[in-house]
Design a protein around this motif. Sequence first.
Motif, short mmCIF file in Angstrom:
data_model
loop_
_atom_site.label_atom_id
_atom_site.label_comp_id
_atom_site.label_asym_id
_atom_site.label_seq_id
_atom_site.Cartn_x
_atom_site.Cartn_y
_atom_site.Cartn_z
N ARG A 94 -44.17 -28.06 -8.10
CA ARG A 94 -44.79 -27.18 -7.10
C ARG A 94 -44.12 -25.82 -7.15
O ARG A 94 -42.89 -25.73 -7.01
N TRP A 99 -42.44 -18.35 -1.71
CA TRP A 99 -42.12 -19.51 -0.90
C TRP A 99 -41.10 -20.36 -1.65
O TRP A 99 -39.92 -20.01 -1.60
N TYR A 146 -33.26 -14.54 14.35
CA TYR A 146 -33.39 -16.00 14.41
C TYR A 146 -32.21 -16.71 15.07
O TYR A 146 -32.23 -17.93 15.18
N GLY A 177 -37.02 -31.54 0.73
CA GLY A 177 -38.41 -31.78 1.10
C GLY A 177 -38.51 -33.02 1.98
O GLY A 177 -37.72 -33.97 1.84
N ARG A 178 -39.45 -33.00 2.89
CA ARG A 178 -39.60 -34.15 3.80
C ARG A 178 -41.04 -34.26 4.26
O ARG A 178 -41.84 -33.34 4.08
N ASN A 180 -43.47 -35.31 7.87
CA ASN A 180 -43.39 -34.80 9.24
C ASN A 180 -42.21 -35.41 10.00
O ASN A 180 -41.77 -36.52 9.72
N SER A 181 -41.73 -34.64 10.99
CA SER A 181 -40.68 -35.11 11.89
C SER A 181 -41.10 -36.46 12.47
O SER A 181 -42.27 -36.65 12.80
N ASN A 204 -34.94 -26.93 10.85
CA ASN A 204 -36.12 -27.78 10.71
C ASN A 204 -36.07 -28.62 9.44
O ASN A 204 -36.87 -29.54 9.27
N MET B 1 -50.17 -26.04 6.16
CA MET B 1 -49.03 -25.33 5.55
C MET B 1 -47.74 -26.08 5.87
O MET B 1 -46.98 -25.70 6.74
N ALA B 3 -44.94 -26.24 4.57
CA ALA B 3 -43.68 -25.69 4.09
C ALA B 3 -43.21 -26.41 2.86
O ALA B 3 -43.96 -26.62 1.91
N SER B 5 -42.55 -29.39 2.61
CA SER B 5 -42.80 -30.82 2.76
C SER B 5 -43.55 -31.35 1.56
O SER B 5 -43.98 -30.60 0.71
N ARG B 273 -47.37 -18.25 15.01
CA ARG B 273 -46.49 -18.34 13.84
C ARG B 273 -45.02 -18.49 14.24
O ARG B 273 -44.28 -19.25 13.62
N ALA B 279 -46.60 -30.96 14.01
CA ALA B 279 -45.85 -32.18 13.68
C ALA B 279 -44.77 -31.95 12.63
O ALA B 279 -43.91 -32.80 12.42
N PHE B 280 -44.80 -30.81 11.96
CA PHE B 280 -43.76 -30.57 10.96
C PHE B 280 -42.52 -29.94 11.58
O PHE B 280 -41.40 -30.33 11.26
N TYR B 281 -42.72 -28.99 12.47
CA TYR B 281 -41.60 -28.22 13.01
C TYR B 281 -40.99 -28.91 14.23
O TYR B 281 -41.71 -29.39 15.09
N ILE B 282 -39.68 -28.92 14.32
CA ILE B 282 -39.04 -29.45 15.52
C ILE B 282 -38.40 -28.32 16.32
O ILE B 282 -38.08 -28.47 17.48
N TYR B 283 -38.22 -27.17 15.70
CA TYR B 283 -37.57 -26.05 16.37
C TYR B 283 -38.35 -24.78 16.05
O TYR B 283 -38.66 -24.52 14.88
N ALA B 284 -38.70 -24.01 17.04
CA ALA B 284 -39.43 -22.75 16.82
C ALA B 284 -38.51 -21.59 17.16
O ALA B 284 -37.90 -21.55 18.22
N ALA B 285 -38.44 -20.62 16.26
CA ALA B 285 -37.49 -19.52 16.43
C ALA B 285 -37.88 -18.60 17.58
O ALA B 285 -37.03 -18.00 18.22
#
Lengths: 301, 301
Positions: A94, A99, A146, A177-178, A180-181, A204, B1, B3, B5, B273, B279-285
């Motif tokens: 990928r 990115w 941030y 890489g992972r 979803n949480s 994250n 998107m 990231a 993942s 944004r 479901a991917f992000y656990i923390y938003a800046a």
Amino acid sequence: MTAASTMAAPPQIAQPQQPAKPRSAGDIVKAAPASDWVAIAPSDLLVMTLSPDTQGKARQVIIQLLPPPFSQGWIGNMKKLALAHWWDNGAVYRVQDNWVAQFGDPDEDTPQAKPLPAGLAVVPESEYKIRTFDAPEFINKGKDPYASFTGIERGFPVAYDDDYIWPTHCYATVGVGRNNSPDTGTGAELYAVIGTPPRQLDRNIAVVGRVIEGIEHLSSLPRAPGNGMYNDKAKNTPIQTIRLASELPQDQQPRLQYLSTASQTFRDYVSARVNRRDAFYIYAAGSADICNIPVPIRRAP
Amino acid sequence: MTAASTMAAPPQIAQPQQPAKPRSAGDIVKAAPASDWVAIAPSDLLVMTLSPDTQGKARQVIIQLLPPPFSQGWIGNMKKLALAHWWDNGAVYRVQDNWVAQFGDPDEDTPQAKPLPAGLAVVPESEYKIRTFDAPEFINKGKDPYASFTGIERGFPVAYDDDYIWPTHCYATVGVGRNNSPDTGTGAELYAVIGTPPRQLDRNIAVVGRVIEGIEHLSSLPRAPGNGMYNDKAKNTPIQTIRLASELPQDQQPRLQYLSTASQTFRDYVSARVNRRDAFYIYAAGSADICNIPVPIRRAP
């Protein structure tokens, strides 16, 4: 380092009243005493050998792993994967512009996925950051969008709030890489940042290290559209091997050093970098984004 | 998107108490009314056609020029150079990793340099910034290490102090190569940023636009060591032509639009944004670096 300037010699203009020329960031690094350079243990280096390029030229990418206490659950897994030679015959599958370049098992999440070795840790999300500690090595005075503030710890950019420290995503940062949480990944699928620092990923995703040599072998790979997954496996870049450097024969172990980020030399280097007053620059910002303070790396002399 | 993942479907977990799913930044852009999209005039677009790649695939790079009153001296020169077809048979002759891809005349500063057209302006350094003006389109709330604050003006990231505004260096920004101060360059030698935003160049070099399509044709080119100049001209990437889109036949003019950075849609897009709660992000800046807020671009529907 004349930035985007051309190769021309600078115009020679006599300036008899000018004070002594300030030392450049490069001069300061060159003059650093040997004691300011910290050897990177071979057990903290992953050496990834890609298939040779279209010209037959070898491609080696060297990743420095974060020191304790950062991200040790994933890094422990990665050392197991490396010692099991699990990544051999894997691929960079990928490459998304601005990115990441992502690598590991191109068949993951398919019935052909390569089985993982037994005994890998399942690391909780709480490990994305660690409790703050005393005596940070280098505090960056640049404002940060941030975090409360930023710094550099044993060669790695970090960010802080009142209670925690976490490693940041910059160019060449390596992360895990992972899905979803609450999945946090094992460390088998990795990515390297090849564009704008994606700082929104901080806390994250697990940051586990950074590419300190050979990032250009990842950053110059052909991009794929959308999320960067190649639609045709023939476009993947094969990984021949990934080895912990400590497993290589002594004479093949890369002997790399970073400039101590606790040293006065490093502070002088940053100061010269953010206050450039040479013939190219007319304006010096006076501070810098944490991802724009590269930690000097060299081969041991 | 998702990231860095993997491609796997997210785990399906029933969450009956969950509030309505927040719209993603992508959803918001897709739902924008037609009136929020601003057509980019063909006279503000440069179309660079590189030689086909090793697979014979065409490579086109489209640059949007900054609107008045930014950098108009250099941009006027660039329009003259384009109309004179001066760049034809030029090259991308410098690619430095995490820095820039530079293009123009590979023989500049040699006796074989291509003569410049008559009548190019000599633009003073004072034009790197302009006097501040009322009613900025979008103010970014993220802290900035290089300026008092930042924003986006008619599709372009900018920075501010009390008296001035200037365009910033982000990924894909196009600027003007130059020799040492007080030279400011003509606009004949250009670079595009292909790495960490080099914000230290702000107010030191003329920013003239940004690549809005095809940056991957520059960012994936082979790197050269040191300052990125290829030591062998055979490694240069030939430029076939650079044209103002307005000079092309109507049916070849790219019809591109940007999402109005004065629109509520754009504010909603930025908010989604920086406050990702999927479901991917656990923390938003909650905020972002100005170079990490890409302005949406599309082909006219």
